[in-house]
Design an enzyme around this catalytic site. Structure first.
Site, short mmCIF file in Angstrom:
data_model
loop_
_atom_site.label_atom_id
_atom_site.label_comp_id
_atom_site.label_asym_id
_atom_site.label_seq_id
_atom_site.Cartn_x
_atom_site.Cartn_y
_atom_site.Cartn_z
N LYS A 22 1.00 -1.07 0.01
CA LYS A 22 -0.05 0.07 0.18
C LYS A 22 0.74 1.24 -0.09
O LYS A 22 0.72 2.13 -0.67
CB LYS A 22 -1.06 0.04 1.16
CG LYS A 22 -1.95 0.98 1.18
CD LYS A 22 -3.11 0.60 2.48
CE LYS A 22 -2.68 0.86 3.66
NZ LYS A 22 -2.70 2.31 4.23
N GLY A 100 -5.15 8.03 4.90
CA GLY A 100 -4.28 9.09 5.43
C GLY A 100 -3.17 9.44 4.73
O GLY A 100 -2.59 10.60 4.36
N GLN A 175 4.78 9.44 6.77
CA GLN A 175 3.82 10.17 5.95
C GLN A 175 4.11 11.78 6.22
O GLN A 175 4.12 12.65 5.32
CB GLN A 175 2.33 9.94 6.44
CG GLN A 175 1.80 8.77 6.09
CD GLN A 175 0.34 8.36 6.66
OE1 GLN A 175 -0.12 9.37 7.54
NE2 GLN A 175 -0.28 7.31 6.31
N ASP A 328 1.87 -1.22 11.79
CA ASP A 328 0.75 -1.65 11.43
C ASP A 328 0.41 -2.93 11.76
O ASP A 328 -0.63 -3.61 11.47
CB ASP A 328 0.35 -1.53 9.63
CG ASP A 328 0.75 0.07 9.31
OD1 ASP A 328 0.15 0.81 10.43
OD2 ASP A 328 1.30 0.38 8.10
N ARG A 359 -6.70 1.94 17.69
CA ARG A 359 -6.34 0.69 17.66
C ARG A 359 -6.05 0.00 19.00
O ARG A 359 -6.51 -1.25 19.16
CB ARG A 359 -5.38 0.15 16.80
CG ARG A 359 -5.64 0.60 15.00
CD ARG A 359 -4.66 0.04 14.23
NE ARG A 359 -5.19 0.32 12.86
CZ ARG A 359 -4.62 0.61 11.83
NH1 ARG A 359 -3.01 0.68 11.80
NH2 ARG A 359 -5.11 0.55 10.64
N ARG A 401 -7.52 -3.13 9.45
CA ARG A 401 -6.48 -3.89 10.00
C ARG A 401 -7.02 -4.63 11.30
O ARG A 401 -6.76 -5.62 11.65
CB ARG A 401 -5.17 -3.41 10.53
CG ARG A 401 -4.42 -2.62 9.30
CD ARG A 401 -2.96 -2.49 9.45
NE ARG A 401 -2.54 -1.80 8.12
CZ ARG A 401 -2.00 -2.09 7.30
NH1 ARG A 401 -2.33 -3.26 6.75
NH2 ARG A 401 -1.55 -1.17 6.29
C1 S3P Z 1 2.44 4.81 6.18
C2 S3P Z 1 3.14 5.08 7.07
C3 S3P Z 1 2.44 4.87 8.42
C4 S3P Z 1 1.42 3.68 8.60
C5 S3P Z 1 0.56 3.84 7.28
C6 S3P Z 1 1.16 4.07 5.92
C7 S3P Z 1 2.88 5.34 4.74
O1 S3P Z 1 1.69 6.05 9.14
O2 S3P Z 1 0.77 3.49 9.64
O3 S3P Z 1 -0.06 2.65 7.21
O4 S3P Z 1 2.53 4.77 3.75
O5 S3P Z 1 3.65 6.46 4.76
P1 S3P Z 1 2.52 7.47 9.94
O6 S3P Z 1 3.22 7.89 8.99
O7 S3P Z 1 1.23 7.78 10.42
O8 S3P Z 1 3.27 6.66 10.88
#
Ligand code: S3P
Length: 444
Positions: A22, A100, A175, A328, A359, A401
């Site tokens: 993903k 997100g 992110q 995750d 979670r 999840r």
């Molecule tokens: C992700 C980063 C993680 C992860 C999310 C995907 C990404 O989140 O939990 O499922 O693709 O950059 P955070 O950046 O909030 O830790």
């Protein structure tokens, strides 16, 4: 809000491939969209999950030409890189759904562009904090408004004319790091991001693969402790076709199922093995799990095949800089802990409270309902096993999840479980339940 009855028993046996990773899928589409104009690139094994499809929809609304054969080959995506400066003001609100990553990474891209855009999402996403990305992007010069002073979506962005910043992130979030680095590509000067515990490095790797110099970064060299990476303004990526590895976070559910159902033996093919994502493998190894990595390809995004079988498990303890490498996987690790012989602890995981659901609360309520010995802490969980779980009514809380973790827990319970809101598994893993049944032919 589809509900599902899950019956226990059987063994997980056979071979599977999980959908494309993903995190890498989102980035492959976004980076291709802002890359130097070129002929189309092909992204193979792009995630068919709803989240990554939302990213494609948003990019289309920004004028990016994207072609998929939905019926015959939904995981092959053809994108014509238009170049960042050729993205168009969207005529409508960009809906990121539950994702997100879509929203936060697009905040970084849209902050670079001198037009007006509005981002929103579903009820869960509209409750998730965005100030962790919007605050640094505002410092770079973007105009961003949102509910509660810019904290929550919908967000409106008018960008352009950015200046570089040096950002110390107080949460290890890929992110956040990615949004700032993406904005930094068109900012004046060198943009740097620091993290106390390194988060996943897919953005850095892909930019590197697309010919951008990432300051203080060598792919495959795991940073010890503190991380500080940067980009120079004016760097333009050149998109390339790529094959996205399978998602280790999706594989973790099946691996966990194999570990707790007697007589199981599974092979998972072509799964991503980037060391910033493999904390789950390290933990299960310490728990006594026996698995083999049958082939390993180091280049670009590392990947390989994993063979795993049933094994009685020891408890584990995770915290600190380990947490971002398995963030995750914590819901499914909690399920494993209920079957391990002793007390397992998870700490420093307060970020789990602001994921697609809270979670920590969701896991603890569900596992308690199944009879597990579990204590919820402000930043983690303490679980004592082994417990013979009871089948009962379980709630996904609309979180993919949680749904998949509870489906796996139901396999080792006494009696059937009713999983409410099971359909949300398709956020990252369309066909999850069908796959689970297919791999359990010997079920009672
Ligand atoms: C992700 C980063 C993680 C992860 C999310 C995907 C990404 O989140 O939990 O499922 O693709 O950059 P955070 O950046 O909030 O830790």
């Amino acid at each position: 809000m589809e509900n599902r009855v899950i019956s226990p028993g059987g063994a997980l046996r056979g071979t599977l491939k999980t959908p494309g990773d993903k995190s890498i899928s989102h980035r492959s589409a976004i980076l291709s969209a802002l890359a130097k104009p070129s002929s189309p690139v092909i992204l193979s094994n792009y995630s068919t999950g709803n989240d990554c499809q939302k990213t494609l929809q948003c990019l289309r609304a920004l004028g990016v030409k994207i072609y998929t054969r939905k019926k015959t080959s939904p995981s092959t995506v053809k994108i014509t890189p238009p170049g960042l400066q050729n993205l168009k003001e969207p005529k409508n609100i960009l809906n990121c759904g539950n994702s997100g990553t879509t929203m936060r990474l697009l905040c970084g891209v849209l902050s670079s562009l001198p037009f007006y855009s509005v981002l929103t999402g579903d009820q869960s996403l509209r409750e998730r904090p965005m100030d962790r990305v919007t605050d640094p992007l505002k410092k770079m010069g973007a105009e961003i408004f949102g509910r509660q002073g810019g904290k929550f979506p919908p967000l409106s962005i008018t960008g352009g004319n950015l200046s570089a910043i040096e950002h110390q992130s107080n949460v290890p979030s890929a992110q956040v790091k990615s949004a700032i680095l993406l904005a930094g590509l068109s900012a004046e000067g060198e943009t740097w991001v620091s993290e106390n515990s390194p988060s996943r490095d897919h953005t850095e790797r892909m930019l590197f693969h697309f010919g951008v110099e990432i300051l203080n970064f060598s792919p495959g060299v795991k940073p010890r402790g503190h991380l500080r990476v940067g980009v120079r303004g004016g760097s333009i990526p050149e998109a390339r076709s790529m094959e996205i590895p399978g998602d280790i976070s999706s594989a973790a559910f099946f691996m966990a199922g194999a570990l707790i159902l007697e007589n199981s033996e599974l092979t998972i093919q072509g799964v991503g093995l980037n060391s910033t994502r493999t904390g789950f493998l390290e933990v299960i190894k310490k728990m006594g799990a026996q698995y083999d990595i049958l082939s390993f390809q180091e280049e670009g995004e590392p990947r390989g095949d994993i063979r795993i079988k049933y094994q009685p498990l020891q408890p584990f303890s995770v915290g600190g800089s380990m947490v971002p490498t398995l963030i995750d996987e914590i819901p499914i690790m909690a399920v494993l802990a209920t079957q391990a012989h002793g007390v397992s602890t998870i700490k420093d995981a307060q970020e789990l409270r602001i994921k697609e659901s809270d979670r920590l609360k969701a896991i603890s309520e569900n596992l308690k309902a199944m009879g597990a010995n579990i204590e919820e802490k402000h930043d983690g969980l303490i679980i004592e096993g082994p417990t013979r779980l009871r089948g009962t009514v379980l709630n996904s809380f609309g979180d993919h999840r949680i749904a998949m973790a509870m489906a796996i827990a139901s396999l080792v319970a006494e009696g059937d479980s009713l999983l409410k809101g099971a359909a949300c598994a398709s956020i990252s893993f369309p066909g999850f339940y069908e796959k689970l049944e297919e791999l359990r032919p010997g079920r009672r």
